[in-house]
Write a protein that holds these residues in place. Structure first.
Motif, PDB file in Angstrom:
ATOM      1  N   VAL A  94       4.420  -3.861  -6.687  1.00  0.00           N
ATOM      2  CA  VAL A  94       4.639  -3.508  -5.283  1.00  0.00           C
ATOM      3  C   VAL A  94       4.298  -2.036  -5.114  1.00  0.00           C
ATOM      4  CG1 VAL A  94       6.321  -3.318  -3.410  1.00  0.00           C
ATOM      5  CG2 VAL A  94       6.406  -5.274  -4.984  1.00  0.00           C
ATOM      6  N   THR A  95       3.272  -1.760  -4.331  1.00  0.00           N
ATOM      7  CA  THR A  95       2.860  -0.387  -4.060  1.00  0.00           C
ATOM      8  C   THR A  95       2.852  -0.168  -2.562  1.00  0.00           C
ATOM      9  OG1 THR A  95       0.501  -0.976  -4.023  1.00  0.00           O
ATOM     10  CG2 THR A  95       1.439  -0.301  -6.136  1.00  0.00           C
ATOM     11  N   GLN A  96       3.402   0.948  -2.133  1.00  0.00           N
ATOM     12  CA  GLN A  96       3.475   1.270  -0.710  1.00  0.00           C
ATOM     13  C   GLN A  96       4.107   0.126   0.073  1.00  0.00           C
ATOM     14  OE1 GLN A  96      -0.405   2.659   0.646  1.00  0.00           O
ATOM     15  NE2 GLN A  96      -0.711   3.845  -1.237  1.00  0.00           N
ATOM     16  N   GLY A  97       5.103  -0.528  -0.581  1.00  0.00           N
ATOM     17  CA  GLY A  97       5.890  -1.543   0.092  1.00  0.00           C
ATOM     18  C   GLY A  97       5.280  -2.920   0.151  1.00  0.00           C
ATOM     19  N   GLU A  98       4.160  -3.156  -0.542  1.00  0.00           N
ATOM     20  CA  GLU A  98       3.535  -4.478  -0.473  1.00  0.00           C
ATOM     21  C   GLU A  98       2.855  -4.821  -1.793  1.00  0.00           C
ATOM     22  OE1 GLU A  98       0.758  -4.228   2.769  1.00  0.00           O
ATOM     23  OE2 GLU A  98      -0.338  -2.535   1.879  1.00  0.00           O
ATOM     24  N   SER A  99       2.815  -6.120  -2.085  1.00  0.00           N
ATOM     25  CA  SER A  99       2.184  -6.586  -3.325  1.00  0.00           C
ATOM     26  C   SER A  99       0.719  -6.914  -3.116  1.00  0.00           C
ATOM     27  CB  SER A  99       2.910  -7.832  -3.840  1.00  0.00           C
ATOM     28  OG  SER A  99       2.829  -8.894  -2.891  1.00  0.00           O
ATOM     29  N   LEU A 100       0.316  -7.181  -1.884  1.00  0.00           N
ATOM     30  CA  LEU A 100      -1.069  -7.511  -1.556  1.00  0.00           C
ATOM     31  C   LEU A 100      -1.565  -6.504  -0.536  1.00  0.00           C
ATOM     32  CD1 LEU A 100      -3.374  -9.690  -1.880  1.00  0.00           C
ATOM     33  CD2 LEU A 100      -2.471 -10.718   0.224  1.00  0.00           C
ATOM     34  N   PHE A 101      -2.705  -5.909  -0.809  1.00  0.00           N
ATOM     35  CA  PHE A 101      -3.260  -4.967   0.162  1.00  0.00           C
ATOM     36  C   PHE A 101      -4.719  -5.311   0.415  1.00  0.00           C
ATOM     37  CE2 PHE A 101      -4.028  -3.110  -3.987  1.00  0.00           C
ATOM     38  CZ  PHE A 101      -5.255  -2.481  -3.903  1.00  0.00           C
ATOM     39  N   GLU A 102      -5.204  -4.861   1.534  1.00  0.00           N
ATOM     40  CA  GLU A 102      -6.595  -5.110   1.896  1.00  0.00           C
ATOM     41  C   GLU A 102      -7.371  -3.804   1.825  1.00  0.00           C
ATOM     42  OE1 GLU A 102      -9.248  -7.296   5.410  1.00  0.00           O
ATOM     43  OE2 GLU A 102      -7.055  -7.231   5.535  1.00  0.00           O
ATOM     44  N   TYR A 103      -8.499  -3.848   1.159  1.00  0.00           N
ATOM     45  CA  TYR A 103      -9.340  -2.663   1.052  1.00  0.00           C
ATOM     46  C   TYR A 103     -10.774  -3.034   1.422  1.00  0.00           C
ATOM     47  CZ  TYR A 103     -11.353   1.691  -0.683  1.00  0.00           C
ATOM     48  OH  TYR A 103     -12.014   2.897  -0.754  1.00  0.00           O
TER      49      TYR A 103
END
Length: 334
Positions: A94-103
């Motif tokens: 979990v990074t920056q409050g989320e486990s899945l991020f979009e880039y």
């Protein structure tokens, strides 16, 4: 002119240059030392990224248009539930409050690196240990159902795959013999599936083979729940079996003895072992056909699509057709 969607289909990971990958990881607050090692994965792109003055992380870039965001997050939530029960599952960070991020158009997740080697499946003590952990995993898997992810059924894995193969992949020389045999095989699979009775579908790992188990200090770490879905519990058991029938029965006895310390196992599901093996064979060919636009698949599986490939598939299905007519593997204690 080729539109963006067709380009994504033809070269789904074309944008994943070294700079792109490192920028994606650094956007989550990790500072790379510039090292990136591609790991063995065809469906997604998975890399080990060196981090300055820290342990490397594993970066996973999901194949576009395979899973929805909701489907990926369901798998992540299952991982977190397992970790809460102190199970050795490698869950996303979990990074920056989320486990899945979009880039920049890609769904991404980061994982801690875990070392280990494949378990020795001819070691009965190891199989007993694997059974205990699978029992605990399935106890959590029974707690609730997936709402977004699909079920593993003869229709979704077998008949739908055959339909796709016939329409998109078969050379004319083998179309008739493959289709005829595959339909006969699936008719038998459907009959055996019904004979096994009402099945309880639970959240399972889904792809529980030795490549997704890291063995260290006499215990496993389960990785890559990307194929997790609703299925009978035996889906996570049968891929641990190997060798002749008497060997498989000894292996199965150890697995189920460990399993039932934590979770009941429906022995009627053993009738599905060869069904599931057959479905995986058919599904694998359809998977290759569906991914054939990806240059990585043409490089890794250059033989796919040839007449010889499909002739070998026909021979393998004939063997499975015979196996399906044999008595299923069983437990001596039942």
């Amino acid at each position: 002119m080729t539109d963006e969607n067709s380009m994504t289909k033809e070269k789904p990971f074309a944008a994943l240059t070294p700079d792109f990958i490192l920028d994606a990881v650094e956007s989550r607050g990790f500072y790379s030392d510039g090292r990136a090692i591609a790991l063995n994965s065809y469906e997604n792109r998975v890399l080990q990224i060196g981090i300055e003055e820290s342990d490397p992380v594993i970066a996973k870039f999901y194949r576009p248009n395979r899973w929805t965001k909701a489907q990926i997050l369901e798998e992540h939530e299952f991982c977190f539930e397992l970790v809460e029960q102190e199970l050795p599952v490698v869950a996303p960070m979990v990074t920056q409050g989320e486990s899945l991020f979009e880039y920049k158009g890609y769904y991404c997740a980061l994982f801690e690196r875990k070392g280990g080697h494949a378990p020795e499946l001819d070691n009965l003590d190891s199989l007993f240990t694997l059974g205990r952990f699978l029992g605990r995993i399935h106890k959590v898997g029974q707690a609730k159902d997936y709402a977004e992810r699909p079920d593993l059924t003869p229709q979704t894995y077998g008949n739908d795959s055959i339909d796709y193969i016939i329409e998109h992949a078969l050379p004319p020389e083998v179309k008739m013999p493959y289709e005829s045999l595959a339909r006969d095989v699936m008719k038998l699979v459907d009959e055996l599936w019904q004979k096994a009775g009402q099945q309880r579908y639970i959240r399972v790992h889904g792809d529980c083979h030795v490549g997704n188990i890291l063995w260290r200090d006499d215990n496993p770490h389960f990785v890559d729940l990307d194929d997790s879905r609703m299925a009978p519990a035996v889906q996570d058991v049968w891929m641990l079996l190997s060798g002749e029938r008497d060997q498989q029965q000894k292996q199965l006895l150890e697995i189920i003895e460990g399993y039932q310390e934590f979770c009941d196992f429906n022995v009627a599901e053993l009738q599905l072992v060869e069904c599931l093996r057959t479905l995986r064979m058919i599904y694998h060919s359809a998977w290759l056909a569906r991914r054939w636009h990806d240059p990585a698949f043409k490089h890794a599986f250059p033989y796919f699509g040839s007449v010889q490939y499909w002739q070998e598939q026909i021979l393998d299905l004939r063997v499975q057709f015979a196996e399906l007519q044999e008595a299923p593997v069983s437990l001596p204690i039942y």
